[in-house]
Design an enzyme around this catalytic site. Sequence first.
Site, PDB file in Angstrom:
ATOM      1  N   GLY A 214       0.821  -1.204   0.000  1.00  0.00           N
ATOM      2  CA  GLY A 214       0.000   0.000   0.000  1.00  0.00           C
ATOM      3  C   GLY A 214       0.852   1.250   0.000  1.00  0.00           C
ATOM      4  N   SER A 215       0.347   2.299   0.629  1.00  0.00           N
ATOM      5  CA  SER A 215       0.996   3.603   0.533  1.00  0.00           C
ATOM      6  C   SER A 215       2.216   3.696   1.435  1.00  0.00           C
ATOM      7  CB  SER A 215       0.005   4.699   0.938  1.00  0.00           C
ATOM      8  OG  SER A 215      -0.243   4.621   2.331  1.00  0.00           O
ATOM      9  N   VAL A 216       3.090   4.655   1.102  1.00  0.00           N
ATOM     10  CA  VAL A 216       4.271   4.890   1.926  1.00  0.00           C
ATOM     11  C   VAL A 216       3.849   5.310   3.336  1.00  0.00           C
ATOM     12  CG1 VAL A 216       6.345   6.282   2.225  1.00  0.00           C
ATOM     13  CG2 VAL A 216       5.706   5.510  -0.056  1.00  0.00           C
ATOM     14  N   GLY A 218       0.995   4.797   5.046  1.00  0.00           N
ATOM     15  CA  GLY A 218       0.378   3.705   5.805  1.00  0.00           C
ATOM     16  C   GLY A 218       1.381   2.627   6.167  1.00  0.00           C
ATOM     17  N   GLU A 238       5.487  -3.281   1.074  1.00  0.00           N
ATOM     18  CA  GLU A 238       5.748  -2.883  -0.310  1.00  0.00           C
ATOM     19  C   GLU A 238       5.013  -1.570  -0.484  1.00  0.00           C
ATOM     20  OE1 GLU A 238       4.146  -5.272  -3.639  1.00  0.00           O
ATOM     21  OE2 GLU A 238       4.185  -3.260  -4.496  1.00  0.00           O
ATOM     22  N   CYS A 275       1.263  -0.858  -8.794  1.00  0.00           N
ATOM     23  CA  CYS A 275       2.492  -0.390  -8.133  1.00  0.00           C
ATOM     24  C   CYS A 275       3.642  -0.370  -9.118  1.00  0.00           C
ATOM     25  CB  CYS A 275       2.829  -1.229  -6.908  1.00  0.00           C
ATOM     26  SG  CYS A 275       2.451  -2.962  -7.084  1.00  0.00           S
TER      27      CYS A 275
END
Lengths: 502, 502
Positions: A214-216, A218, A238, A275
């Site tokens: 997911g997001s950087v 989070g 990731e 991604c």
Amino acid sequence: MTDALTTTSASPVLTRTDELDAALGPSTAAARALRSIPDAVRAGYLDAVADALDAEKASLVAIAGRETHLDDARLTGEVARTTGQLRLLADVVREGSYLEAVLDAAAPDATPPRPDLRRVLVPLGTVVNFSASNFPFAFSVAGGDTAAAWAAGCPVIVKAHSGHRELSRRTAEIVTTALTAAGAPGGMFQLAEGREVGVALVAHPAVRAGSFTGSVAGGRALFDIAAGRPDPIPFYGELGSVNPVVIAPGAARRRLADLATGLAGSFTLGAGQFCTKPGIVFVPAGTDLAEATAAAVGDAAPAELLTPSIANAFRDGWAELGALDGVEVVTAATAGVDGVTPGIVRVAAATFVAEPRLREEIFGPATLLVEYDGDDDLLAALETLEGNLTGTVHADPDDDVERIVEVLRERVGRLLFGGWPTGVAVTWSQQHGGPWPATTSVFTSVGATSLRRFQRPVAYQSAPEHVLPAALRDGNPLGIPRRVDGVLTLPAETARTAGVQR
Amino acid sequence: MTDALTTTSASPVLTRTDELDAALGPSTAAARALRSIPDAVRAGYLDAVADALDAEKASLVAIAGRETHLDDARLTGEVARTTGQLRLLADVVREGSYLEAVLDAAAPDATPPRPDLRRVLVPLGTVVNFSASNFPFAFSVAGGDTAAAWAAGCPVIVKAHSGHRELSRRTAEIVTTALTAAGAPGGMFQLAEGREVGVALVAHPAVRAGSFTGSVAGGRALFDIAAGRPDPIPFYGELGSVNPVVIAPGAARRRLADLATGLAGSFTLGAGQFCTKPGIVFVPAGTDLAEATAAAVGDAAPAELLTPSIANAFRDGWAELGALDGVEVVTAATAGVDGVTPGIVRVAAATFVAEPRLREEIFGPATLLVEYDGDDDLLAALETLEGNLTGTVHADPDDDVERIVEVLRERVGRLLFGGWPTGVAVTWSQQHGGPWPATTSVFTSVGATSLRRFQRPVAYQSAPEHVLPAALRDGNPLGIPRRVDGVLTLPAETARTAGVQR
């Protein structure tokens, strides 16, 4: 979605933090039970889940389509990928190299004397996996992280993504039913929902590892919790990746139309919600790749993004990008009630070097073309890049890309020569990972070696035969590759192919 | 120690944080240079350092003896271990499995089509290693962590331990001279001193990984810095371990004298300053192992510990231990100007379960005997243990230790059946690590697989032959084991031994 699902006996869902202690009891019991279940039987659990998901493919794709707005062809392909990776990892377990069995005989006459020592990898224990928004099957409830943890012998608790809650619950039911029918330990799989529960799981003493796509922001928050525990645990995130693509002058000169078509297809695939989306493309100044790509995209119909918050983030990110000094909007992205349309912007390499915000990932159908003027200009721009999942080079035989490849290789997990980074083959050789912020680890989250994230080594010293795990016993009863007294040794049937070299 | 050493051209020493940027330039350059140096040549650097250290063994041991108070026999053996591990890791590099080369041919007709994909492990970049107090050679300047990082292809900066500063500087000179003579890149090795410099190195953007052997407090502080960086890096700490030993009733009944002799030798070896010292020994209630061990220790002469601060910590830890409720002092440790003498204490298992402070490591010659009354009592005590480097079981054939082994295996990296945990063979199969707080990682810091800490995977997709590293080229020019299209494949010469199974 019906709330009744939370009470089905097939698949209760963890929704409250005060349920965790009770829920982790079965997980810990399953971790214990899995230790005495043969590898081949455990591999069968993965196959059983794959078969069950394949059998329910049509109904699962229908739910997923409603919840994610992804099209049927993509979703059907994703189910196949998901069941394919369960089966690949089952094969990896049966092949047995993943155990890294190493045996050294005692050397009583050595100085100092050496005991009999045999090493094997063992499962870490209960793993919590956080589902991704953008892969409702392949990086979700029964996705790659879950398959890898099971293959390693770890029970799994999946924190469902709120973007596809009904699908997650339905998948969990199918998984639970399949595992039960296959005779798997009850606590081998559980589903959890809600951010608070997810956070509490990462902090819970009975959880031994976490994984996340997911997001950087989070991922970093969860990584910090895992690293900050009294007993830190590995947390495999990731996170962000802009997936740089370099187009060398010769390739740009001779193949511009093809490159434009390829780029247009890749950055808009799945509405740019991969991604591995090519987010930054380095092109020689003066080529009109931007215009050609815009033409190839054409008048795209609006695509609804996965969730409203992702749509909002795309709209805001795009607006911010367009407002930066030196950014030329080639095709303006639009964001309306029907969805978003793709956007293309262009900057000079010097602008790119000077403005860190240009290097931030925008999740959705947008790409940034960076025009460079010669190798030095290009290399200076590439050297500002952080870690990425992929880096791609389009070069013709007369393009000298040696230095470019060198700089890219330091920053990526997968290096492509031609082609486009979207599309991740699930194979023995795949590497899906990369330096921060692409991932938080030195492992892959896709492919055969993804299991290693959930294992740790144990050595048995002078152990009596009956105490040893089968992988380490005399005579190699599992028939697996092992290193014996320093020599890598294949089981008889595999050894017959040992002469084949490619 | 002469300050002139800091200015020798052979080995300048980093002592100020404002020198780091300048010092890391050569490290980064060396990381780049090492990429194009063949593996066999790099392996030769390790051999060259080993040869140089062996040639200077006598003078090094003399310095080490003065600084550490360890005896010549121990130190001479430690030099041999140190050069042996450099040579083992050179062999690991030449053997080539450490590269984990995996090749999958393109499958253009698959759904979806699969590209040619080849995966290999590459070095992380510059590594900072923190020397240990208790192994002035084997876990110090040219010790296992340094050897592993070099073997993986990483430049190293060693943060010297203040307890053996002259030895560290002299070793660094020998290392630098040997590397230079072997033609290694200049920045492949540097020495640093001082806590501030060490901390700054872990935080420095050009440093890509850290390793450490020492206390839980010190290691945790550095781990937190590494994990808290804007770009977190792996930090491999080997921290605390009490190394539980379980003596089963049958063994206690029949072999008490031998066990007492063995325990006495192991917990006092090197004045108890081993990370594998047996710190907690579980014995059946009513046996007199404590008294027999005390007799075996006898009237030991005082031993000077490694440093004054270690001696102070031992004195304080011992005093605290003896003051806890329910602790019976069997032999009182003493701490005077001449050094310390060994101490033995005894508690009941119930006391052990109730008092967490009894589970803390005391670094030095002290051991705690925990008396248990039956399996349940023992298991309850074992289940309170955190992670450890080792766990040892002494059992006779009529002792049923299955559950004990199971509980121990979850908590240790190396499981011994008979024998004592001090003494760590440096082999292909060794595992020196374990769950927190034994280590912060899922790797070993000793043996052939210790390299993996300093590597990450990179996959090459559709790469032209000339771009590929040698390990991934057609025809297997390096002659290394590789996985080809899913099948583990040995080079021809190794394959001839493939039929041999143990």
